[in-house]
Design a protein around this motif. Structure first.
Motif, PDB file in Angstrom:
ATOM      1  N   SER A   1       1.371   9.509  -5.797  1.00  0.00           N
ATOM      2  CA  SER A   1       1.642  10.896  -5.409  1.00  0.00           C
ATOM      3  C   SER A   1       2.463  11.634  -6.460  1.00  0.00           C
ATOM      4  O   SER A   1       2.409  12.860  -6.545  1.00  0.00           O
ATOM      5  CB  SER A   1       2.365  10.943  -4.062  1.00  0.00           C
TER       6      SER A   1
ATOM      7  N   ALA B   1       0.834  -1.206   0.000  1.00  0.00           N
ATOM      8  CA  ALA B   1       0.000   0.000   0.000  1.00  0.00           C
ATOM      9  C   ALA B   1       0.871   1.260   0.000  1.00  0.00           C
ATOM     10  O   ALA B   1       0.535   2.264  -0.634  1.00  0.00           O
ATOM     11  CB  ALA B   1      -0.917  -0.001   1.219  1.00  0.00           C
TER      12      ALA B   1
ATOM     13  N   SER C   1      -0.448  12.663  -8.990  1.00  0.00           N
ATOM     14  CA  SER C   1      -1.743  13.166  -8.528  1.00  0.00           C
ATOM     15  C   SER C   1      -1.922  14.650  -8.807  1.00  0.00           C
ATOM     16  O   SER C   1      -3.027  15.099  -9.146  1.00  0.00           O
ATOM     17  CB  SER C   1      -1.904  12.890  -7.030  1.00  0.00           C
TER      18      SER C   1
ATOM     19  N   LYS D   1       2.057   1.949  -3.488  1.00  0.00           N
ATOM     20  CA  LYS D   1       0.958   2.502  -4.294  1.00  0.00           C
ATOM     21  C   LYS D   1       0.781   3.990  -4.030  1.00  0.00           C
ATOM     22  O   LYS D   1       0.641   4.787  -4.965  1.00  0.00           O
ATOM     23  CB  LYS D   1      -0.342   1.760  -3.990  1.00  0.00           C
ATOM     24  N   ARG D   2       0.770   4.368  -2.745  1.00  0.00           N
ATOM     25  CA  ARG D   2       0.583   5.783  -2.381  1.00  0.00           C
ATOM     26  C   ARG D   2       1.731   6.636  -2.887  1.00  0.00           C
ATOM     27  O   ARG D   2       1.518   7.718  -3.435  1.00  0.00           O
ATOM     28  CB  ARG D   2       0.457   5.917  -0.859  1.00  0.00           C
ATOM     29  N   LYS D   3       2.960   6.155  -2.720  1.00  0.00           N
ATOM     30  CA  LYS D   3       4.135   6.917  -3.141  1.00  0.00           C
ATOM     31  C   LYS D   3       4.143   7.110  -4.655  1.00  0.00           C
ATOM     32  O   LYS D   3       4.439   8.197  -5.156  1.00  0.00           O
ATOM     33  CB  LYS D   3       5.412   6.199  -2.693  1.00  0.00           C
TER      34      LYS D   3
END
Length: 278
Positions: free
Chosen positions: A206, A198, A209, A201-203
């Motif tokens: 970002s 997870a 985004s 995925k976030r990194k």
């Protein structure tokens, strides 16, 4: 708001030039985008402010043509540049091992130059197309700048074919880059969803985004303005939409990239600290 847009975009240009950590293709395109945003908002807002605060409400025929050419050039170029930025993120996330090879500086300059060339040529043809129509009165534009559709309403000939041509150009040079952006992000999201952690995925998300938010703001208002059916067209709504992508979008973009991008925030902090120490 206009000064906020100017200061924010100038700050982005300065940061991406002076900080070596931001000397990468992603920030090369961001610097180009900020330069476009400065020109984009400057082509319309200063004249609008003069009209608002003084009794002089007019603009010359040549001045109107120049304003429309500059606005069209910068707007079309931004459509293409946003697609180039999406391609950069696609290569970085979906093909990271090939990123340095594919997104070489030659490729970055080529994508930027092609975006500008399309804008220059298309804006020239579009402006010539509009200003060779006969205008025999009235000469009052129901808008705060010389935009395509309000100008067409002043022509004293049937403009149905002209409106169809403008609509086709809008479909080609707004929707085609937009579809390229959508295709890139479908592939990006597919790659992100396959990542095991997870945190990863976030990194990864970002890094794109901010661009995704900017695309949504710019294309959302542009598509509604130029591609909606004529039955839904009204002067008041058109003015509001135009204001959103000529002022709100250039003002919000630096905030979006500075608040949502860790590298930009770090570069900004270093620049501020350096100026305080000196």
């Amino acid at each position: 708001m206009y000064l906020s847009a100017l200061v924010g975009n100038i700050l982005i240009i300065v940061i991406t030039r002076v900080d070596a950590a931001l000397h990468s293709p992603m920030y090369f395109f961001l610097k180009n985008l900020s330069f476009l945003e400065i020109g984009y908002t400057t082509s319309t807002i200063p004249k609008m402010l003069v009209n608002f605060f003084t009794k002089r409400k007019g603009i010359s025929f040549l001045g109107c043509a120049t304003q429309m050419y500059a606005f069209s050039l910068l707007g079309i170029t931004e459509c293409c540049l946003l697609a180039a930025m999406a391609y950069d993120r696609y290569v970085a996330i979906c093909h990271p091992l090939r990123y340095i090879t594919v997104m070489s500086w030659n490729m970055c300059f080529l994508l930027s130059a092609v975006s500008w060339l399309i804008g220059v040529l298309l804006a020239l043809g579009q402006t010539t197309f509009i200003f060779t129509l006969p205008y025999c009165g009235p000469n009052r534009i129901n808008h705060f700048f010389c935009d395509l559709l309000p100008l067409l309403k002043l022509a004293c000939v049937d403009t149905f074919k002209n409106e169809i041509a403008i609509y086709m150009i809008a479909v080609l040079f707004i929707m085609v880059p937009f579809l390229l952006i959508v295709t890139s992000y479908v592939q990006i999201l597919h790659t992100i969803f396959k990542m095991p952690s997870a945190g990863g995925k976030r990194k990864t998300f970002s890094t794109c985004s901010s661009h995704l938010v900017v695309v949504t703001l710019f294309y959302g208002s542009a598509i509604v303005t130029y591609l909606r059916p004529k039955a839904f067209y009204s002067s008041s709504s058109n003015k509001l939409l135009s204001l959103s992508y000529t002022l709100m979008s250039p003002m919000m973009n630096p905030l979006i990239y500075s608040l949502r991008n860790t590298e930009v925030k770090q570069a900004l902090k270093k620049l501020i600290a350096k100026n305080i120490n000196t």
